[in-house]
Design a protein around this motif. Structure first.
Motif, short mmCIF file in Angstrom:
data_model
loop_
_atom_site.label_atom_id
_atom_site.label_comp_id
_atom_site.label_asym_id
_atom_site.label_seq_id
_atom_site.Cartn_x
_atom_site.Cartn_y
_atom_site.Cartn_z
N LEU A 209 -54.56 4.58 5.42
CA LEU A 209 -55.72 4.83 6.28
C LEU A 209 -56.48 6.08 5.86
CD1 LEU A 209 -54.31 3.83 9.78
CD2 LEU A 209 -56.28 2.81 8.61
N LEU A 210 -55.75 7.12 5.48
CA LEU A 210 -56.43 8.33 5.01
C LEU A 210 -57.21 8.04 3.72
CD1 LEU A 210 -53.63 10.96 5.72
CD2 LEU A 210 -55.80 10.67 6.96
N ASN A 211 -56.63 7.25 2.85
CA ASN A 211 -57.31 6.86 1.62
C ASN A 211 -58.55 6.01 1.93
OD1 ASN A 211 -57.70 6.55 -1.20
ND2 ASN A 211 -56.69 4.56 -1.11
N GLN A 212 -58.40 5.07 2.86
CA GLN A 212 -59.53 4.21 3.23
C GLN A 212 -60.66 5.02 3.86
OE1 GLN A 212 -59.81 1.13 2.34
NE2 GLN A 212 -61.72 0.67 3.40
N GLU A 213 -60.32 5.98 4.70
CA GLU A 213 -61.34 6.84 5.30
C GLU A 213 -62.12 7.58 4.22
OE1 GLU A 213 -61.54 10.10 8.83
OE2 GLU A 213 -60.08 10.51 7.24
N MET A 214 -61.41 8.08 3.22
CA MET A 214 -62.07 8.79 2.13
C MET A 214 -63.00 7.85 1.37
SD MET A 214 -60.40 11.18 -0.88
CE MET A 214 -59.22 9.91 -1.30
N ARG A 215 -62.57 6.62 1.13
CA ARG A 215 -63.40 5.63 0.43
C ARG A 215 -64.66 5.30 1.24
NH1 ARG A 215 -61.47 2.62 -3.67
NH2 ARG A 215 -62.56 0.77 -2.91
N THR B 9 -57.76 -6.62 8.10
CA THR B 9 -57.42 -7.98 7.67
C THR B 9 -56.40 -7.95 6.54
OG1 THR B 9 -59.59 -8.79 8.32
CG2 THR B 9 -58.37 -10.12 6.73
N SER B 10 -56.60 -7.07 5.58
CA SER B 10 -55.66 -7.01 4.45
C SER B 10 -54.27 -6.55 4.90
CB SER B 10 -56.20 -6.11 3.34
OG SER B 10 -56.20 -4.76 3.73
N VAL B 11 -54.20 -5.65 5.85
CA VAL B 11 -52.91 -5.17 6.33
C VAL B 11 -52.21 -6.23 7.17
CG1 VAL B 11 -51.79 -3.49 7.88
CG2 VAL B 11 -53.49 -2.72 6.22
N THR B 12 -52.95 -6.90 8.02
CA THR B 12 -52.32 -7.88 8.92
C THR B 12 -51.96 -9.18 8.23
OG1 THR B 12 -54.49 -8.64 9.68
CG2 THR B 12 -53.39 -6.96 11.02
N THR B 13 -52.49 -9.42 7.04
CA THR B 13 -52.13 -10.64 6.31
C THR B 13 -51.11 -10.39 5.22
OG1 THR B 13 -54.04 -10.36 4.85
CG2 THR B 13 -54.34 -11.77 6.78
N ARG B 14 -50.61 -9.18 5.13
CA ARG B 14 -49.56 -8.86 4.15
C ARG B 14 -48.29 -9.63 4.46
NH1 ARG B 14 -49.51 -2.92 2.00
NH2 ARG B 14 -47.33 -3.44 1.79
N LEU B 15 -47.60 -10.02 3.42
CA LEU B 15 -46.34 -10.72 3.61
C LEU B 15 -45.16 -9.77 3.75
CD1 LEU B 15 -46.85 -13.62 1.05
CD2 LEU B 15 -47.15 -13.67 3.53
N ASP B 16 -45.28 -8.59 3.15
CA ASP B 16 -44.19 -7.62 3.23
C ASP B 16 -44.42 -6.66 4.40
OD1 ASP B 16 -46.42 -6.62 1.83
OD2 ASP B 16 -45.23 -5.05 0.89
N ASP B 17 -43.33 -6.04 4.83
CA ASP B 17 -43.42 -5.08 5.92
C ASP B 17 -44.10 -3.81 5.46
OD1 ASP B 17 -42.15 -6.76 7.69
OD2 ASP B 17 -40.15 -5.94 7.29
N LEU B 18 -44.77 -3.16 6.38
CA LEU B 18 -45.48 -1.92 6.10
C LEU B 18 -44.92 -0.84 7.01
CD1 LEU B 18 -47.94 -0.63 4.62
CD2 LEU B 18 -49.30 -1.28 6.60
N SER B 19 -44.55 0.28 6.42
CA SER B 19 -44.05 1.37 7.25
C SER B 19 -45.22 2.15 7.83
CB SER B 19 -43.17 2.31 6.40
OG SER B 19 -43.97 3.06 5.51
N LEU B 20 -44.94 2.85 8.90
CA LEU B 20 -45.94 3.69 9.55
C LEU B 20 -46.42 4.78 8.59
CD1 LEU B 20 -47.41 3.99 12.20
CD2 LEU B 20 -45.55 5.42 13.02
#
Length: 159
Positions: free
Chosen positions: A88-94, A70-81
């Motif tokens: 995602l690696l950080n989120q997995e660790m969390r 949800t947080s990624v898809t509602t971002r206003l700025d572009d996100l690089s791969l």
């Protein structure tokens, strides 16, 4: 004949990309699998645009990543791969750390007292536990009586 096999292979790769789920894979393995499929499609002259690839990655994540998605898809700025991979690696660790920190462990009300809280002299072992398990007030007692004195606690084991 060759063109027919190429089209079939492209369709197979696109379907696999669309249906790939993280499931029990580590995030590194999941991202590597997606990258491999995207690279195979690019080699077959069917490159996947980066925003579409990001959506495929997010679509394959498990429900525990829902707030992240949800947080990624509602971002206003572009996100690089590349940024998404790091996030995602950080989120997995969390998530893994949270599962370790909040894993349910059996708890017991253990006391170090050799006698009842009320001093009955019986070794019930409930005088200094983590709660008030084993104690009740009689129906006619309250926490404080009219004169302000505290009422006694009644042992359920020996009354």
């Amino acid at each position: 004949m060759f063109a027919s096999k190429s089209r079939a292979r492209i369709m197979q790769l696109k379907l696999e990309l669309k249906t790939t789920k993280k499931s029990n894979l580590s995030m590194t393995d999941y991202l590597q699998k997606i990258k491999s499929l995207a690279d195979s499609l690019a080699a077959a002259t069917q490159p996947i645009p980066e925003p579409d690839l990001i959506l495929h990655i997010l679509g394959g994540l498990s429900p525990e990543y829902e707030s992240f998605v949800t947080s990624v898809t509602t971002r206003l700025d572009d996100l690089s791969l590349e940024d998404l991979n790091a996030m995602l690696l950080n989120q997995e660790m969390r998530i893994n750390n949270a599962q370790i920190s909040f894993s349910p462990e059996p708890q017991a009300n253990i006391a170090n007292s050799s006698s009842c809280f009320n001093g009955c002299g019986k070794g019930h072992g409930h005088g200094r536990g983590r709660g008030r398990v084993g104690f009740t007030r009689s129906r006619n007692q309250s926490v404080a009586n009219q004169s302000g004195a505290r009422s006694s606690v009644i042992c359920q084991l020996c009354n």
